[in-house]
Design a protein around this motif. Structure first.
Motif, PDB file in Angstrom:
ATOM      1  N   TRP A   1       0.810  -1.220   0.000  1.00 41.86           N
ATOM      2  CA  TRP A   1       0.000   0.000   0.000  1.00 41.86           C
ATOM      3  C   TRP A   1       0.835   1.257   0.000  1.00 41.86           C
ATOM      4  O   TRP A   1       0.353   2.323  -0.372  1.00 41.86           O
ATOM      5  N   LEU A   2       2.103   1.167   0.421  1.00 41.17           N
ATOM      6  CA  LEU A   2       2.848   2.409   0.665  1.00 41.17           C
ATOM      7  C   LEU A   2       3.104   3.167  -0.630  1.00 41.17           C
ATOM      8  O   LEU A   2       2.985   4.391  -0.656  1.00 41.17           O
ATOM      9  N   GLY A   3       3.449   2.450  -1.694  1.00 39.18           N
ATOM     10  CA  GLY A   3       3.702   3.150  -2.956  1.00 39.18           C
ATOM     11  C   GLY A   3       2.476   3.903  -3.433  1.00 39.18           C
ATOM     12  O   GLY A   3       2.553   5.071  -3.834  1.00 39.18           O
ATOM     13  N   ASP A   4       1.318   3.272  -3.327  1.00 40.90           N
ATOM     14  CA  ASP A   4       0.089   3.930  -3.767  1.00 40.90           C
ATOM     15  C   ASP A   4      -0.299   5.068  -2.842  1.00 40.90           C
ATOM     16  O   ASP A   4      -1.016   5.987  -3.245  1.00 40.90           O
ATOM     17  N   ALA A   5       0.171   4.975  -1.586  1.00 39.25           N
ATOM     18  CA  ALA A   5      -0.199   6.013  -0.624  1.00 39.25           C
ATOM     19  C   ALA A   5       0.385   7.367  -1.017  1.00 39.25           C
ATOM     20  O   ALA A   5      -0.016   8.394  -0.468  1.00 39.25           O
ATOM     21  N   MET A   6       1.311   7.370  -1.965  1.00 39.34           N
ATOM     22  CA  MET A   6       1.883   8.636  -2.418  1.00 39.34           C
ATOM     23  C   MET A   6       0.850   9.475  -3.176  1.00 39.34           C
ATOM     24  O   MET A   6       1.138  10.586  -3.617  1.00 39.34           O
ATOM     25  N   ALA A   7      -0.356   8.931  -3.312  1.00 41.28           N
ATOM     26  CA  ALA A   7      -1.429   9.698  -3.950  1.00 41.28           C
ATOM     27  C   ALA A   7      -1.805  10.905  -3.119  1.00 41.28           C
ATOM     28  O   ALA A   7      -2.339  11.883  -3.632  1.00 41.28           O
ATOM     29  N   GLY A   8      -1.530  10.849  -1.828  1.00 46.27           N
ATOM     30  CA  GLY A   8      -1.874  11.973  -0.975  1.00 46.27           C
ATOM     31  C   GLY A   8      -0.998  13.174  -1.267  1.00 46.27           C
ATOM     32  O   GLY A   8       0.020  13.073  -1.943  1.00 46.27           O
ATOM     33  N   PRO A   9      -1.371  14.350  -0.758  1.00 41.53           N
ATOM     34  CA  PRO A   9      -0.534  15.526  -0.912  1.00 41.53           C
ATOM     35  C   PRO A   9       0.856  15.265  -0.322  1.00 41.53           C
ATOM     36  O   PRO A   9       0.982  14.505   0.645  1.00 41.53           O
ATOM     37  N   THR A  10       1.872  15.896  -0.899  1.00 35.11           N
ATOM     38  CA  THR A  10       3.240  15.571  -0.517  1.00 35.11           C
ATOM     39  C   THR A  10       3.537  15.798   0.966  1.00 35.11           C
ATOM     40  O   THR A  10       4.250  14.995   1.568  1.00 35.11           O
ATOM     41  N   PRO A  11       3.014  16.840   1.629  1.00 39.27           N
ATOM     42  CA  PRO A  11       3.261  16.955   3.064  1.00 39.27           C
ATOM     43  C   PRO A  11       2.764  15.741   3.835  1.00 39.27           C
ATOM     44  O   PRO A  11       3.384  15.339   4.816  1.00 39.27           O
ATOM     45  N   VAL A  12       1.682  15.168   3.366  1.00 37.67           N
ATOM     46  CA  VAL A  12       1.179  13.947   4.000  1.00 37.67           C
ATOM     47  C   VAL A  12       2.188  12.825   3.847  1.00 37.67           C
ATOM     48  O   VAL A  12       2.497  12.098   4.795  1.00 37.67           O
ATOM     49  N   SER A  13       2.720  12.703   2.627  1.00 34.37           N
ATOM     50  CA  SER A  13       3.732  11.666   2.407  1.00 34.37           C
ATOM     51  C   SER A  13       4.919  11.894   3.323  1.00 34.37           C
ATOM     52  O   SER A  13       5.506  10.947   3.849  1.00 34.37           O
ATOM     53  N   ALA A  14       5.282  13.165   3.517  1.00 32.63           N
ATOM     54  CA  ALA A  14       6.439  13.464   4.342  1.00 32.63           C
ATOM     55  C   ALA A  14       6.178  13.120   5.799  1.00 32.63           C
ATOM     56  O   ALA A  14       6.994  12.491   6.463  1.00 32.63           O
ATOM     57  N   LEU A  15       5.018  13.552   6.296  1.00 34.57           N
ATOM     58  CA  LEU A  15       4.754  13.402   7.725  1.00 34.57           C
ATOM     59  C   LEU A  15       4.338  11.975   8.058  1.00 34.57           C
ATOM     60  O   LEU A  15       4.897  11.350   8.955  1.00 34.57           O
ATOM     61  N   ILE A  16       3.338  11.480   7.321  1.00 35.50           N
ATOM     62  CA  ILE A  16       2.727  10.214   7.719  1.00 35.50           C
ATOM     63  C   ILE A  16       3.471   9.035   7.130  1.00 35.50           C
ATOM     64  O   ILE A  16       3.812   8.080   7.817  1.00 35.50           O
ATOM     65  N   HIS A  17       3.758   9.138   5.828  1.00 37.01           N
ATOM     66  CA  HIS A  17       4.275   7.961   5.142  1.00 37.01           C
ATOM     67  C   HIS A  17       5.790   7.996   5.000  1.00 37.01           C
ATOM     68  O   HIS A  17       6.347   7.308   4.166  1.00 37.01           O
ATOM     69  N   ALA A  18       6.438   8.842   5.786  1.00 36.50           N
ATOM     70  CA  ALA A  18       7.894   8.792   5.818  1.00 36.50           C
ATOM     71  C   ALA A  18       8.394   8.927   7.241  1.00 36.50           C
ATOM     72  O   ALA A  18       9.166   8.104   7.723  1.00 36.50           O
ATOM     73  N   ALA A  19       7.955   9.971   7.955  1.00 37.50           N
ATOM     74  CA  ALA A  19       8.578  10.289   9.227  1.00 37.50           C
ATOM     75  C   ALA A  19       7.936   9.580  10.401  1.00 37.50           C
ATOM     76  O   ALA A  19       8.635   9.101  11.288  1.00 37.50           O
ATOM     77  N   THR A  20       6.620   9.520  10.453  1.00 37.58           N
ATOM     78  CA  THR A  20       6.013   9.104  11.716  1.00 37.58           C
ATOM     79  C   THR A  20       5.179   7.837  11.629  1.00 37.58           C
ATOM     80  O   THR A  20       5.527   6.811  12.203  1.00 37.58           O
ATOM     81  N   MET A  21       4.031   7.897  10.918  1.00 37.73           N
ATOM     82  CA  MET A  21       3.094   6.796  11.085  1.00 37.73           C
ATOM     83  C   MET A  21       3.695   5.455  10.693  1.00 37.73           C
ATOM     84  O   MET A  21       3.492   4.454  11.383  1.00 37.73           O
ATOM     85  N   VAL A  22       4.405   5.423   9.581  1.00 33.77           N
ATOM     86  CA  VAL A  22       4.916   4.136   9.129  1.00 33.77           C
ATOM     87  C   VAL A  22       5.970   3.596  10.084  1.00 33.77           C
ATOM     88  O   VAL A  22       6.303   2.413  10.017  1.00 33.77           O
ATOM     89  N   THR A  23       6.469   4.444  10.961  1.00 37.28           N
ATOM     90  CA  THR A  23       7.431   3.925  11.936  1.00 37.28           C
ATOM     91  C   THR A  23       6.732   3.387  13.175  1.00 37.28           C
ATOM     92  O   THR A  23       7.390   2.880  14.080  1.00 37.28           O
ATOM     93  N   ALA A  24       5.399   3.502  13.219  1.00 34.37           N
ATOM     94  CA  ALA A  24       4.677   3.026  14.388  1.00 34.37           C
ATOM     95  C   ALA A  24       4.885   1.532  14.593  1.00 34.37           C
ATOM     96  O   ALA A  24       4.886   1.052  15.734  1.00 34.37           O
ATOM     97  N   GLY A  25       5.069   0.807  13.497  1.00 35.17           N
ATOM     98  CA  GLY A  25       5.319  -0.627  13.638  1.00 35.17           C
ATOM     99  C   GLY A  25       6.615  -0.889  14.376  1.00 35.17           C
ATOM    100  O   GLY A  25       6.696  -1.770  15.242  1.00 35.17           O
ATOM    101  N   VAL A  26       7.636  -0.092  14.021  1.00 36.79           N
ATOM    102  CA  VAL A  26       8.929  -0.234  14.716  1.00 36.79           C
ATOM    103  C   VAL A  26       8.743   0.093  16.195  1.00 36.79           C
ATOM    104  O   VAL A  26       9.234  -0.602  17.087  1.00 36.79           O
ATOM    105  N   TYR A  27       7.981   1.164  16.454  1.00 36.16           N
ATOM    106  CA  TYR A  27       7.704   1.535  17.835  1.00 36.16           C
ATOM    107  C   TYR A  27       7.047   0.380  18.570  1.00 36.16           C
ATOM    108  O   TYR A  27       7.414   0.048  19.699  1.00 36.16           O
ATOM    109  N   LEU A  28       6.082  -0.259  17.911  1.00 35.18           N
ATOM    110  CA  LEU A  28       5.351  -1.346  18.563  1.00 35.18           C
ATOM    111  C   LEU A  28       6.295  -2.490  18.911  1.00 35.18           C
ATOM    112  O   LEU A  28       6.250  -3.039  20.016  1.00 35.18           O
TER     113      LEU A  28
END
Lengths: 655, 99, 315
Positions: free
Chosen positions: A262-289
Motif C-alpha cells: 500500500w505504501l507506494g500507492d499512498a503517495m497519492a496523498g498531498p506531498t506533506p502527507v507523504s512526508a509526515l505520515i508515510h515517511a517520518a512518523t506513522m509508518v514507523t509506528a510498527g517499529v515503535y510497537l
C-alpha cells in the motif's frame, strides 16, 4: 568471535525500567499534548467554512504548542533520576470490567517522549510547509484538520500505557492516513489508493486484535507493565503467538513484507502527507510497537527471528524497487520501506539494536521528511510533475531545494558525519553481531544490511542526479522556480537536522538515555571487525553513488525521457516486484471467489429456502383461496363434511 | 324401538334440512331448511326426554323454539334488506364478502 | 293424549296406538319436508313445511309434550311460517328457484353429503343402546304445562331471562335491519300535486276501467270521450300479466279502425309492489331493473347502481 551473551531469563532484563515514582506535573501535562491537536481538529471540522480564513493558523499552532509542552516534559524527565524516568499515570477509568479493569493511562518515558518530540517537531515544520503548499487548495482547512487529527492520534499511540489505548491511536492514525491519502478523492485512483492502504492496515489490525485477545485470555491485562511482567513466566508458545500477531500489526502499519503494497500507492496523498505520515512518523509506528513490546519479543526468539527476516526482506525489497522507479515520490516511498526494513531488522536484534532502530527512526524522520518536502518543492515548481526522467539540471533553478535535498541525500547514504552515518552504520554493525550465538544469522543479516547500504546509495544517488543534475529534460511550459519561504524554511531546518542530528544524538548519549527505557543491552562483538564493516559500507556507498553518477549525473550520461526496454529484473522492480499481481492472485481472487460463492449460497440456499417457503405458502394459499369462493353453500358443504368426518371418527373410536 | 323410531325420523328430517341448505339457492328456502333441522333436534330432545322421564329435554326444546323465533326474525330482516338492495334472494349472489 | 302416552309405558315397544300415530304422521312429515328439496316454488315449499310443523306438533303431543305441541303450532306454524310466507310475498311470490346449478358439482356434493350424514347418523343409531322408556307422565303429573312452568321458573329462570333479552335484541335487530333512513323530505299531498303538474302527469285518479264500455270488468280498458283507449284505467298487474281484454274481443262495433290493439302495450315493466311509485318518481331514481335482465346479468353488476340510492342510512 562468538558473542558471549550472558544467559539471563528473557524478559527480566527488559524490566529494568521500574514503573515506580510519582508522575511529575510536566509528565502529567502530556495529556494536553494529545488534547490540543485533537481539539484543534474538532474545531476545524465543526467550524466549517467559517474557519477557512484562520484554520491553517490554528492547525499550525496546535502541534507547535504541543511541541513546547513536549520539550517541557522532556527537560522535566532529564531532571529526574534514571530509575524514576518511566512514569505511568491513569487519566480516567476507561473499561471497568471486573477482572479486566482498564484505565485510560499514559506512559511518559524516554521512548515515548522521543516520539513526542519527533512527531510534534517534524509535524510542526510540515504544518508550516503545508500552509504554502496547500495555499491554493479550497479545502486547506479540512487538510489541516486531518493533519491535526493525525498528530493527536499518533501522540496517543506513542503515549499509551496499554495496548488497548495504543490501539485507539493506531486506528486513529490509520483513519487519518486514509483520509489524507484520499484527500483528492475526486480522482478515482487516489480514492482506490486510500482504500487499499486502509484495507492493508486492517489486515495488520487483525494481528493487533489477536495479540490483545491472547493477552486478555492469558494475562487478563493489556497494560504494558503487567503484560511485560507476565512475559517472564508465560509459556514460550503464548509469547510467540502474541509476538507474531504484533509483528503482523507492525507489518501492516509499517508497510513491511508481506503487507508492503500500500505504501507506494499512498503517495497519492498531498506531498506533506507523504512526508509526515508515510515517511517520518506513522509508518514507523510498527517499529515503535516492536521496540515497545521488547520484553515479549525477547522472550520469543523464534518470533524475533521472524522480525529479522521480515526486516531483511523488506530492506532489499524496497531497495530493489527504489532502483527502478521513475516516479520521484514512489522512489522515495520505496526508500522509506527499505529504511524501515533497517529499523525492523535492528529492532529484532534485541535491546541494543532497538536503541539504534529508534535512533535511525529519528534521523530518518528528519532526512526523509526533508527529502519529501524537497520533492514537494520540485513538484510545486514543475507543475506537479513527478517523473524524474523529465527533470534534470534543476540545481541551477532551485538552489535551496537542491542544497537541502543534498543534505538529506548525504544523510541517507550514511556519509560521515551526516545523520545517517551514526544510525544506519550502527545498525549494519549490530546486524553482524550474532544474536543468541547464532553465527549464521550474523553473516546473513549483516550481509543483507551491507548490500542494502550499497543499493540505497545507488537509488538515492540516481534519484538525486536525475532530478538535479544532468541535462534539462523538461518541457518549455515548465518554469522551475524556488519555492516561497514558508516552504524553504522547514526544509532548511530539516536539512540542518539531517546534517547534525546524528552527531548531536551520539555526543549527547542518546543510546544510554533511551536504553534506560528499554532494558540493559548486551553489547556483543560483531563477527567482523567494526572498522572493517564501516570501511566496507563506505566503499559500497561510494561505489553505488559513483555508478549512479556515471549513468545519470555526469555530463556524458544520457537519460532517456521514456523508460527504455530493459531486462526482467528491472521490469519486475518497476512493477513493484509484482506485489499487486501476487496479492491479486493469492488474496483478491480467492477472496472474490469466496464472496461470490457465499453470495451464491446466500441467494441459492438461504434466500432460496425463504423464497421456496414463500412459494409453498403462496401455492397452498392459492389452493385454499379457491375454497374461499364466497358461496355460502360451499362453506355449508365444508361444515357438513367436517361434521360427517367427526361423527365418523367418533363412531370409529367408539368401537 | 320407541326411541329409535323417533330418532330415525329426526335424522331423516335433519338430513333433508341439511341437503336443502346445500342444494337450494333461494335464501328463504335455505332458511326453512335450517328451521327443519332445528325441529329435528327438538324431536330428538322430546324423544330423549320421554326416555329418561325428565322434563329438561322439553325445556331445551322450548328454548330452541324461542331462539329459533329470534333467529327467524333477524334472518328474515336480513333477507328483506338484502332483497331491497340487490333485488334478489339467491344465496349465490350474496358473495361480495369474499373480496 | 295421555292415553297414548300411557299406552307406551311398557318400555321399548310402541303401543299399537302410538305405532299408528307414528307411521301415519311420520311419512307425512317426511314427505312434506321433502318439498324443501323438490318443490320449485317457494310458496309451495312454505306450505309443505307448515304441514311438517303441524305433523311434528302431533308427534310432540304423542311424546308426552302437549304444551310443546301447542307451542309448536302457535310459534312455528302460526308465527314463523307466517313470517316466511309474508316475506315471500314481499320479495315476490312468484320468484321460482332456478334448478340450474351455478356451483359446479354442488348438487352432487349435497346429495353425497346428505347420504353420508344419513349413514353416520344411522350408524350412530344402530350402535346406540337405549334404556327403557320411563315416560314423562310421572313428572308431568297430568299437568304438563304446569310441570314445565315449575321447572322453567325455578331451575331455568336465568336461562329464561337470557332468552327474553335475546328476543328483545332480535326484535330491535329486525327493526334496525329493515329500517330505511329517509333521504328526502316526506312528500305532502301538495308536494305530490306540484310534482304531477310539473311533470305533466294526471292530477286526478285514473279513470275506472270499463267506463263508457260495454263491459265494466277490471280487465277492460276505459274509453275516453273520443273513443280512444285509456291504458291507465286497467290495473298494472293485469297489464303486466297481459290479461287485458282488447276492445276487439269485447266490442267489435265500437272499435275505430285506427286504434291499435292494447296487446301491444309493454309487458316487460314490472310493477314494484314494495316501492311507492310516486315517491320514486319524486326522488328521480332510476327505474328498477327489469327482473329478466337482473336474472340474465352477472350478479354483481346489475344491482350495484341501485344499491347506494336505497341503502344510504344517514342523511
Amino acid at each position: 568471535m562468538i558473542n558471549q551473551t550472558i544467559a539471563t531469563p528473557p524478559g527480566a532484563v527488559w524490566l529494568a525500567a521500574e514503573t515506580g515514582g510519582t508522575a511529575s506535573s510536566a509528565a502529567w501535562g502530556c495529556w494536553l499534548v494529545i488534547a490540543l491537536p485533537l481539539v484543534s481538529a474538532a474545531l476545524l471540522l465543526l467550524a466549517g467554512r467559517r474557519a477557512d480564513k484562520w484554520g491553517h493558523l490554528l492547525g499550525v499552532a496546535a502541534p507547535a504548542v504541543a511541541f513546547c509542552l513536549g520539550v517541557w516534559a522532556f527537560f522535566d524527565l532529564l531532571g529526574r533520576p534514571a530509575a524514576e524516568r518511566v512514569q505511568d499515570f491513569e487519566l480516567f477509568q476507561w473499561i471497568p470490567g471486573g477482572v479486566f479493569d482498564l484505565g485510560f493511562g499514559l506512559r511518559v518515558d524516554q521512548l515515548s517522549l522521543t516520539f513526542v518530540l519527533l512527531v510534534t517537531f517534524v509535524g510542526t515544520l510540515i504544518h508550516i510547509y503545508s500552509v504554502a503548499y496547500m495555499a491554493h487548495d479550497p479545502a486547506r482547512r479540512r487538510f489541516f484538520a486531518y493533519l491535526n487529527l493525525f498528530v493527536a492520534a499518533m501522540l496517543l499511540l506513542v503515549l499509551a500505557d496499554s495496548y488497548l489505548v495504543l490501539f485507539v491511536g493506531w486506528e486513529g492514525v490509520g483513519l487519518a492516513s486514509y483520509l489524507l491519502i484520499g484527500f483528492w478523492n475526486q480522482r478515482l485512483d487516489y480514492a482506490v489508493a486510500a482504500k487499499k492502504a486502509f484495507v492493508a492496515n486492517r489486515v495488520g489490525d487483525f494481528g493487533m486484535l489477536v495479540a490483545m485477545m491472547v493477552m486478555f485470555t492469558q494475562f487478563h491485562s493489556v497494560k504494558f507493565d503487567e503484560v511485560f511482567s507476565f512475559a517472564s513466566w508465560a509459556s514460550p508458545t503464548t509469547l510467540t503467538v502474541i509476538a507474531l500477531a504484533l509483528l503482523l500489526a507492525a507489518c501492516g502499519k509499517s508497510a513491511q513484507f508481506p503487507l508492503q503494497s500500500w505504501l507506494g500507492d499512498a503517495m497519492a496523498g498531498p506531498t506533506p502527507v507523504s512526508a509526515l505520515i508515510h515517511a517520518a512518523t506513522m509508518v514507523t509506528a510498527g517499529v515503535y510497537l516492536v521496540v515497545r513490546s521488547g520484553p515479549i519479543f525477547e522472550a520469543a526468539p523464534h518470533a524475533r527471528l521472524v522480525v529479522l527476516i521480515v526486516g531483511a526482506i523488506t530492506l532489499l525489497y524496497g531497495a530493489i524497487v527504489g532502483c527502478a522507479k521513475d516516479d520521484m515520490k514512489k522512489a522515495l516511498a520505496a526508500s522509506t520501506m527499505s529504511q524501515i526494513g533497517y529499523m525492523m531488522l535492528a529492532a529484532g536484534l534485541g535491546p541494543v539494536g532497538a536503541v539504534f532502530a529508534i535512533m535511525h527512526l529519528v534521523t530518518h524522520g528528519f532526512f526523509k521528511a526533508g527529502m519529501f518536502l524537497g520533492a514537494g518543492s520540485v513538484m510545486h515548481a514543475m507543475r506537479d510533475q513527478v517523473d524524474m526522467r523529465r527533470f534534470g539540471h534543476l540545481d541551477k533553478f532551485m538552489k535551496i531545494t537542491w542544497l537541502t535535498f543534498m543534505m538529506g541525500w548525504l544523510a541517507i547514504l550514511g556519509v560521515p558525519p551526516f545523520a545517517g552515518f551514526f544510525s544506519k552504520d550502527k545498525i549494519i554493525e549490530q546486524a553482524f553481531v550474532a544474536p543468541d550465538g547464532q553465527v549464521w544469522q550474523a553473516w546473513v543479516f549483516g550481509s543483507v544490511a551491507l548490500l542494502g547500504a550499497g543499493l540505497t546509495a545507488f537509488y538515492m544517488s540516481r534519484l538525486f542526479f536525475m532530478v538535479f543534475h544532468g541535462k534539462a529534460r523538461w518541457s518549455d511550459e515548465q518554469h522551475p522556480h524556488e519555492s516561497p519561504a514558508l516552504m524553504t524554511v522547514p526544509m532548511i531546518v530539516l536539512a540542518l537536522g539531517s546534517v547534525f542530528l546524528g552527531l548531536i544524538l551520539t555526543l549527547a548519549g542518546f543510546d544510554d538515555f533511551l536504553a534506560g527505557a528499554l532494558a540493559e543491552g548486551h553489547h556483543g562483538e560483531p563477527v567482523l571487525n567494526a572498522y572493517l564493516i564501516m570501511g566496507a559500507t563506505f566503499a559500497l556507498v561510494v561505489a553505488g553513488a559513483w555508478i549512479a553518477w556515471r549513468r545519470f549525473g555526469a555530463a556524458s550520461a544520457t537519460v532517456p525521457v521514456l523508460p527504455p526496454a530493459v531486462d526482467g529484473l528491472i521490469r519486475a522492480a518497476r512493477a513493484d516486484l509484482y506485489q499487486d499481481t501476487v496479492n491479486h492472485a493469492l488474496l483478491v481472487r480467492p477472496g472474490q471467489a469466496l464472496v461470490r460463492g457465499a453470495v451464491r449460497a446466500d441467494t441459492g440456499v438461504v434466500d432460496g429456502a425463504v423464497r421456496g417457503l414463500a412459494w409453498l405458502l403462496q401455492s397452498v394459499g392459492a389452493v385454499l383461496a379457491r375454497l374461499q369462493n364466497g358461496f355460502v353453500r360451499s362453506y355449508a358443504a365444508t361444515m357438513l363434511a367436517g361434521v360427517i368426518l367427526l361423527t365418523a371418527i367418533v363412531l370409529a373410536v367408539w368401537i | 324401538m320407541t326411541v329409535t323410531a323417533y330418532l330415525a325420523l329426526a335424522s331423516a328430517l335433519f338430513v333433508i334440512g341439511a341437503v336443502t341448505v346445500l342444494v337450494r339457492r333461494n335464501s328463504i328456502i335455505v332458511f326453512m331448511g335450517i328451521e327443519l333441522m332445528l325441529n329435528a333436534a327438538n324431536l330428538a330432545f322430546l324423544a330423549f326426554s320421554r326416555m329418561w322421564g325428565e322434563l329438561d329435554g322439553q325445556l331445551a326444546a322450548l328454548f330452541v323454539m324461542v331462539v329459533a323465533a329470534a333467529e327467524v326474525v333477524v334472518g328474515l330482516a336480513i333477507i328483506v334488506s338484502l332483497f331491497r338492495t340487490r333485488r334478489t334472494v339467491s344465496v349465490d349472489d350474496e358473495n361480495l364478502m369474499r373480496h | 293424549m295421555s292415553v297414548l302416552a300411557a299406552a307406551a309405558d311398557s318400555g321399548l315397544v310402541m303401543s299399537t296406538a302410538e305405532q299408528w300415530l307414528f307411521w301415519t304422521v311420520g311419512p307425512i312429515v317426511v314427505l312434506s319436508a321433502s318439498a324443501l328439496l323438490f318443490a320449485k316454488r317457494a310458496v309451495v315449499t312454505a306450505c309443505s313445511v307448515m304441514l311438517t310443523m303441524v305433523g311434528l306438533a302431533v308427534l310432540y303431543v304423542g311424546l308426552g309434550a302437549p304444551f310443546l305441541g301447542v307451542v309448536q303450532v302457535v310459534v312455528y306454524t302460526g308465527a314463523i311460517m307466517m313470517l316466511f310466507v309474508f316475506v315471500l310475498m314481499l320479495v315476490g311470490v312468484d320468484i321460482s328457484d332456478s334448478f340450474v346449478e351455478t356451483i359446479r358439482g354442488q348438487r352432487w356434493l349435497g346429495t353425497l353429503f346428505g347420504l353420508g350424514l344419513l349413514a353416520v347418523l344411522g350408524g350412530a343409531l344402530a350402535r346406540a343402546t337405549f334404556t327403557q322408556v320411563i315416560g314423562v307422565e310421572a313428572v308431568s303429573d297430568g299437568n304438563n304445562p304446569g310441570a314445565i312452568a315449575n321447572l322453567l321458573f325455578s331451575d331455568y329462570a336465568f336461562t329464561l331471562e337470557v332468552t327474553g333479552c335475546l328476543l328483545i335484541i332480535a326484535a330491535m335487530g329486525a327493526v334496525v335491519l329493515t329500517h330505511r333512513v329517509r333521504l328526502t323530505k316526506k312528500l305532502t299531498q301538495a308536494d305530490m300535486a306540484a310534482v304531477k303538474v310539473r311533470e305533466g302527469m294526471r292530477l286526478t285518479p285514473p279513470p275506472a276501467p270499463g267506463n263508457y264500455a260495454r263491459h265494466n270488468a277490471a280487465d277492460v280498458p276505459a274509453l275516453d270521450a273520443a273513443g280512444k283507449i285509456i291504458e291507465d284505467s286497467v290495473p298494472d298487474v293485469l297489464r303486466m300479466r297481459g290479461q287485458v281484454h282488447t276492445l276487439r274481443g269485447v266490442a267489435q262495433d265500437l272499435l275505430p279502425a285506427e286504434v291499435a290493439p292494447v296487446d301491444a302495450a309493454p309487458v316487460d315493466v314490472v310493477v314494484d309492489v314494495v316501492v311507492d311509485v310516486v315517491v320514486e318518481a319524486a326522488a328521480a331514481e332510476p327505474p328498477p331493473p327489469a327482473d329478466a335482465s337482473a336474472e340474465a346479468a352477472p350478479a354483481e353488476v346489475a344491482p350495484v347502481d341501485v344499491a347506494p340510492v336505497e341503502e344510504g342510512d344517514t342523511p
